[in-house]
Design a protein around this motif. Structure first.
Motif, PDB file in Angstrom:
ATOM      1  N   LEU A 231       0.820  -1.208   0.000  1.00  0.00           N
ATOM      2  CA  LEU A 231       0.000   0.000   0.000  1.00  0.00           C
ATOM      3  C   LEU A 231       0.857   1.263   0.000  1.00  0.00           C
ATOM      4  N   ALA A 232       1.963   1.211   0.722  1.00  0.00           N
ATOM      5  CA  ALA A 232       2.866   2.366   0.748  1.00  0.00           C
ATOM      6  C   ALA A 232       3.487   2.589  -0.628  1.00  0.00           C
ATOM      7  N   LEU A 233       3.887   1.519  -1.299  1.00  0.00           N
ATOM      8  CA  LEU A 233       4.490   1.650  -2.628  1.00  0.00           C
ATOM      9  C   LEU A 233       3.462   2.109  -3.661  1.00  0.00           C
ATOM     10  N   LEU A 234       2.229   1.600  -3.560  1.00  0.00           N
ATOM     11  CA  LEU A 234       1.181   2.029  -4.486  1.00  0.00           C
ATOM     12  C   LEU A 234       0.811   3.494  -4.263  1.00  0.00           C
ATOM     13  N   GLY A 235       0.983   3.952  -3.047  1.00  0.00           N
ATOM     14  CA  GLY A 235       0.725   5.348  -2.729  1.00  0.00           C
ATOM     15  C   GLY A 235       1.850   6.264  -3.161  1.00  0.00           C
ATOM     16  N   GLY A 236       2.925   5.713  -3.680  1.00  0.00           N
ATOM     17  CA  GLY A 236       4.028   6.511  -4.177  1.00  0.00           C
ATOM     18  C   GLY A 236       5.030   6.923  -3.121  1.00  0.00           C
ATOM     19  N   GLU A 237       4.986   6.315  -1.992  1.00  0.00           N
ATOM     20  CA  GLU A 237       5.928   6.670  -0.927  1.00  0.00           C
ATOM     21  C   GLU A 237       6.724   5.441  -0.498  1.00  0.00           C
ATOM     22  N   ALA A 238       7.973   5.645  -0.268  1.00  0.00           N
ATOM     23  CA  ALA A 238       8.819   4.563   0.245  1.00  0.00           C
ATOM     24  C   ALA A 238       8.728   4.635   1.765  1.00  0.00           C
ATOM     25  N   ASP A 239       7.906   3.813   2.328  1.00  0.00           N
ATOM     26  CA  ASP A 239       7.645   3.860   3.765  1.00  0.00           C
ATOM     27  C   ASP A 239       8.726   3.084   4.520  1.00  0.00           C
ATOM     28  N   GLU A 240       9.680   3.813   5.076  1.00  0.00           N
ATOM     29  CA  GLU A 240      10.779   3.188   5.822  1.00  0.00           C
ATOM     30  C   GLU A 240      10.262   2.461   7.063  1.00  0.00           C
ATOM     31  N   ALA A 241       9.221   2.985   7.691  1.00  0.00           N
ATOM     32  CA  ALA A 241       8.674   2.340   8.889  1.00  0.00           C
ATOM     33  C   ALA A 241       8.095   0.970   8.534  1.00  0.00           C
ATOM     34  N   ALA A 242       7.421   0.886   7.384  1.00  0.00           N
ATOM     35  CA  ALA A 242       6.868  -0.406   6.951  1.00  0.00           C
ATOM     36  C   ALA A 242       7.982  -1.400   6.667  1.00  0.00           C
ATOM     37  N   LEU A 243       9.070  -0.916   6.066  1.00  0.00           N
ATOM     38  CA  LEU A 243      10.216  -1.795   5.798  1.00  0.00           C
ATOM     39  C   LEU A 243      10.843  -2.287   7.097  1.00  0.00           C
ATOM     40  N   GLN A 244      10.952  -1.419   8.066  1.00  0.00           N
ATOM     41  CA  GLN A 244      11.524  -1.823   9.355  1.00  0.00           C
ATOM     42  C   GLN A 244      10.632  -2.832  10.057  1.00  0.00           C
TER      43      GLN A 244
END
Length: 146
Positions: free
Chosen positions: A85-98
């Motif tokens: 969802l973060a990638l589809l929203g166009g943002e690289a969500d570092e918190a999601a990766l962590q």
């Protein structure tokens, strides 16, 4: 403050025992020697009961291992969905990766003799590892930096 009556600080032990207002009576109380002898036994059995419960909590059956394995796999799938969802929203969500990385690093309990479940859990782990590696490559690639 003044205290009066049989419970006064200076009252002697030879004072007449008061009768409870409710009319409740214990009858004949056990002697002091019987009470003293029973106390160590009760405290020892309490300790052994707690020890037995602690020992039982350390024993994990195949059903509990399976539940933990399924719960971990479900958690990884949830973290992968967050990342998607973060990638589809166009943002690289570092918190999601962590969160995904932490979930992947958790100890994986074996699901026992269930080869099918173990295969599915292996695929989930592989997919999470691939997504983390892709994110690492995006960080390292100078063309993706703004």
């Amino acid at each position: 403050m003044k205290i009066t009556g049989p419970a006064a600080p200076g009252a002697s032990s030879s004072a007449r025992p008061s009768r409870p207002a409710s009319g409740f009576s214990l009858g004949s109380a056990p002697s002091a020697s019987a009470t003293g002898a029973a106390a160590p036994t009760a405290s020892t059995s309490g300790v052994s009961d707690v020890s037995a419960l602690m020992a039982l909590q350390g024993v994990e059956g195949p059903l509990e291992r399976r539940r933990r394995a399924v719960r971990r796999g479900g958690g990884l799938l949830d973290r992968l969905d967050e990342l998607k969802l973060a990638l589809l929203g166009g943002e690289a969500d570092e918190a999601a990766l962590q969160r995904l990385s932490r979930a992947l690093q958790e100890e994986r309990p074996e699901a026992g003799e269930e080869a099918g479940l173990n295969a599915v859990l292996d695929e989930i782990d592989l997919r999470a590892s691939v997504e983390l590696a892709k994110a690492e490559m995006r960080r390292a690639d100078p063309r993706t930096r703004s």
